[in-house]
Design a protein around this motif. Structure first.
Motif, short mmCIF file in Angstrom:
data_model
loop_
_atom_site.label_atom_id
_atom_site.label_comp_id
_atom_site.label_asym_id
_atom_site.label_seq_id
_atom_site.Cartn_x
_atom_site.Cartn_y
_atom_site.Cartn_z
N GLN A 40 0.62 -1.31 -0.01
CA GLN A 40 -0.11 0.15 -0.02
C GLN A 40 0.93 1.22 0.13
OE1 GLN A 40 0.15 1.69 2.92
NE2 GLN A 40 1.21 0.16 4.31
N GLU A 41 2.08 1.16 0.41
CA GLU A 41 2.95 2.52 0.49
C GLU A 41 3.19 2.92 -1.02
OE1 GLU A 41 6.72 1.98 2.26
OE2 GLU A 41 5.84 0.64 4.01
N ILE A 42 3.19 2.41 -1.93
CA ILE A 42 3.68 2.85 -3.29
C ILE A 42 2.07 3.55 -3.79
CG2 ILE A 42 5.33 1.50 -3.77
CD1 ILE A 42 3.42 -0.23 -5.80
N PHE A 43 0.87 3.67 -3.12
CA PHE A 43 -0.33 4.10 -3.76
C PHE A 43 -0.75 5.40 -2.59
CE2 PHE A 43 -0.58 -0.39 -4.90
CZ PHE A 43 -0.85 -0.13 -5.91
N GLY A 44 -1.24 6.36 -3.51
CA GLY A 44 -1.74 7.59 -2.79
C GLY A 44 -2.62 7.22 -1.49
N VAL A 45 -2.38 8.20 -0.67
CA VAL A 45 -3.23 8.13 0.68
C VAL A 45 -4.62 8.32 0.39
CG1 VAL A 45 -3.15 10.43 1.68
CG2 VAL A 45 -3.17 8.47 3.23
N GLU A 46 -5.14 8.86 -0.74
CA GLU A 46 -6.43 8.93 -0.93
C GLU A 46 -7.22 7.86 -1.58
OE1 GLU A 46 -3.94 10.68 -2.16
OE2 GLU A 46 -3.94 10.03 -4.10
N ASN A 47 -6.36 6.92 -1.95
CA ASN A 47 -6.97 5.52 -2.64
C ASN A 47 -7.97 5.03 -1.58
OD1 ASN A 47 -5.23 4.38 -5.22
ND2 ASN A 47 -4.39 6.04 -4.14
N LYS A 48 -9.19 4.47 -2.36
CA LYS A 48 -9.99 3.65 -1.60
C LYS A 48 -9.86 2.26 -1.75
CE LYS A 48 -14.21 5.03 0.20
NZ LYS A 48 -15.64 5.48 0.16
N ILE A 49 -9.94 1.61 -0.65
CA ILE A 49 -9.58 -0.14 -0.89
C ILE A 49 -10.87 -0.80 -0.81
CG2 ILE A 49 -7.21 0.38 0.04
CD1 ILE A 49 -8.52 -1.28 2.84
N ALA A 50 -11.05 -1.81 -1.15
CA ALA A 50 -12.09 -2.81 -1.32
C ALA A 50 -11.42 -4.34 -0.76
CB ALA A 50 -12.88 -2.93 -2.48
N VAL A 51 -12.28 -4.73 0.27
CA VAL A 51 -11.90 -6.03 0.67
C VAL A 51 -12.80 -6.84 0.96
CG1 VAL A 51 -9.67 -5.15 2.01
CG2 VAL A 51 -11.92 -5.17 2.98
N CYS A 52 -12.77 -8.06 0.89
CA CYS A 52 -13.69 -9.12 1.25
C CYS A 52 -13.97 -9.02 2.75
CB CYS A 52 -13.25 -10.58 0.71
SG CYS A 52 -12.96 -10.83 -0.84
N ASP A 53 -15.31 -9.36 3.24
CA ASP A 53 -15.73 -9.64 4.51
C ASP A 53 -16.22 -11.14 4.60
OD1 ASP A 53 -16.66 -9.51 6.91
OD2 ASP A 53 -18.28 -8.00 6.79
N PRO A 54 -15.65 -12.03 5.23
CA PRO A 54 -14.42 -12.06 6.16
C PRO A 54 -13.21 -11.68 5.26
CG PRO A 54 -15.19 -14.37 5.88
CD PRO A 54 -16.29 -13.35 5.43
N VAL A 55 -12.25 -11.55 5.86
CA VAL A 55 -10.81 -10.89 5.14
C VAL A 55 -9.71 -11.59 6.14
CG1 VAL A 55 -10.93 -8.64 6.20
CG2 VAL A 55 -9.66 -9.09 3.99
N TYR A 56 -8.53 -11.69 5.48
CA TYR A 56 -7.09 -11.68 6.06
C TYR A 56 -6.97 -10.66 6.73
CZ TYR A 56 -1.97 -12.62 6.15
OH TYR A 56 -0.63 -12.60 6.88
N PRO A 57 -6.80 -10.24 7.83
CA PRO A 57 -6.67 -8.82 8.51
C PRO A 57 -5.60 -7.99 8.10
CG PRO A 57 -6.90 -10.54 10.05
CD PRO A 57 -6.48 -11.39 8.90
N VAL A 58 -4.59 -8.38 7.54
CA VAL A 58 -3.32 -7.53 7.28
C VAL A 58 -3.79 -6.42 6.15
CG1 VAL A 58 -0.97 -7.63 6.04
CG2 VAL A 58 -1.65 -9.50 7.66
#
Ligand code: PLP
Length: 404
Positions: free
Chosen positions: A116-134
């Protein structure tokens, strides 16, 4: 005056596995005669395969001689390893991935957390729920989310994609368009897999919306069915929209040795910038290379003998998975996964919460598993068992399930 990164304070209390560890420890102290079987944490139990041990020994030997001693490893990985990965894991499967698109690391957890460090802080993430917490926690630490909402057990500013019984534990394309999409198949914790045509839809969606897919295929070696892709690069156009993470941990028992890699294709551009160059910069600055002896051990995984030995280990674990899945079904539980993944996802009986079931199982059967709610709110009323135990313990655990 020093200040802290306040984003860390957004992270809720105790880590799932420390809570489990504490509860099991307390129970063990109160019941010293209890014979506890652990099918909770996803760590392997089989010793390293003979070819890997042999490679480690000879690499250690090389370190003892002036002419073959190795100091710092190249920070992107030794060529001997990157070449064989590109050939065996990708080109032989029809994926056009080159050795210089592979970044060797000390495991997939650091890469999944650091990418995630190489992406802008304004990027919005999508994750599955449930998810690997990292995936979520690393973005919280970076300030890419809002606060944690205790009632919904979710962070503001994150797009959650429910994976439920109704959708076969498969995320649906989100209506609100994300910038970064984390996918993990075969899935931890549900054990679900995505078929190639379905994954192609995600690749098409990402390209249409200029989003990037962060694809975790740490459990790829457990795939047994034909039309399940081992790599996202089996999909057309994935070189332009996806980064892939792989691990030697579950493939070859390297959880203690530490080795993994990340693939960043050179065609993957964001705002006209190659993510390959950003990740190379990040890796070169913050990482000093995986140990030579471990990379030699990694190379041995691809030898004829090494491949056969690790396949036998995987077959052993998948034999356990079959025993668990069939044992649970025979005992009247609803369960899935376990066919292309070392995880079995079972529904708790009588609408018990995941933690109620955890306590009941520990007390009545002395078996430890992982409460599904620890992976996200849609994990509530589910429970994860792993196939990484010994055969004997797996069989004994299933006998105890039958007499619950
Ligand atoms: N990704 C997933 C989905 C995992 O379940 C795990 C480990 O449990 C990892 C990554 C971490 O792998 P590694 O041991 O290579 O850091």
């Amino acid at each position: 005056m020093a200040t802290i990164n306040r984003n860390y304070l957004k992270l809720p209390g105790s880590y799932l596995f420390s809570t489990i560890g504490r509860k099991v420890k307390e129970y063990g102290e109160q019941n010293p005669e209890a014979d506890i079987i652990r099918l909770g944490i996803g760590d392997v139990t089989r010793p390293l395969a003979p070819s890997i041990i042999q490679a480690l020994h000879s690499a250690v030997e090389e370190m003892s001689k002036e002419e073959s001693f190795k100091g710092y490893a190249p920070d992107l990985g030794y060529e001997f390893l990157r070449d064989i990965i590109a050939k065996k894991d990708y080109q032989e499967r029809g994926c056009q991935i080159q050795a210089d698109e592979i970044f060797v690391s000390d495991g997939a957890k650091s890469d999944c957390g650091n990418i995630q460090e190489i992406f802008g802080v304004e990027n919005k993430i999508a994750v599955c729920d449930p998810v690997y917490p990292v995936y979520v926690d690393s973005n919280v630490m970076a300030g890419r989310t809002g606060e944690y909402d205790v009632a919904s057990q979710r962070f503001h500013g994150v797009i959650y994609m429910p994976c439920t019984e109704e959708n076969g534990f498969m995320p649906e394309l989100p209506k609100e368009v994300p910038d970064l999409i984390y996918l993990c198949f075969p899935n931890n914790p549900t054990g679900a897999v995505m078929k190639k045509a379905d994954l192609q839809r995600w690749v098409d969606y990402a390209r249409e919306h200029k989003a990037v897919i962060l694809y975790d295929s740490a459990y790829e070696a457990y795939i047994s069915e034909e039309d399940v892709p081992h790599s996202i690069y089996e999909c057309e156009g994935a070189r332009e929209c996806a980064i892939e993470f792989r691990s030697f941990s579950k493939t070859a028992g390297f959880t203690g040795l530490r080795l993994g890699y990340t693939v960043v294709p050179k065609d993957l551009l964001v705002e006209g910038v190659a993510l390959h160059s950003l990740w190379a910069r990040r890796h070169g600055t913050k990482f000093n290379g995986a140990p030579y002896i471990v990379q030699k051990a990694g190379e041995a995984v691809y030898s004829l003998a090494g491949r056969k030995e690790v396949e036998e280990q995987i077959a052993y674990y998948m034999g356990n998975a079959k025993i668990i899945l069939e044992g649970l079904q025979a005992a009247g539980f609803e369960a899935s996964g376990g066919k292309n993944a070392p995880y079995i996802w079972l529904k708790t009986p009588n609408c018990m919460t995941s933690w109620e079931f955890f306590d009941m199982l520990l007390e009545k059967a002395n078996v430890v598993g992982t409460p599904g709610s620890g992976f996200g709110p849609h994990g509530e009323h589910y429970f994860r068992l792993t196939a990484f135990g010994s055969r004997e313990n797996t069989i004994r655990a299933m006998e105890r399930f039958k007499s619950l």
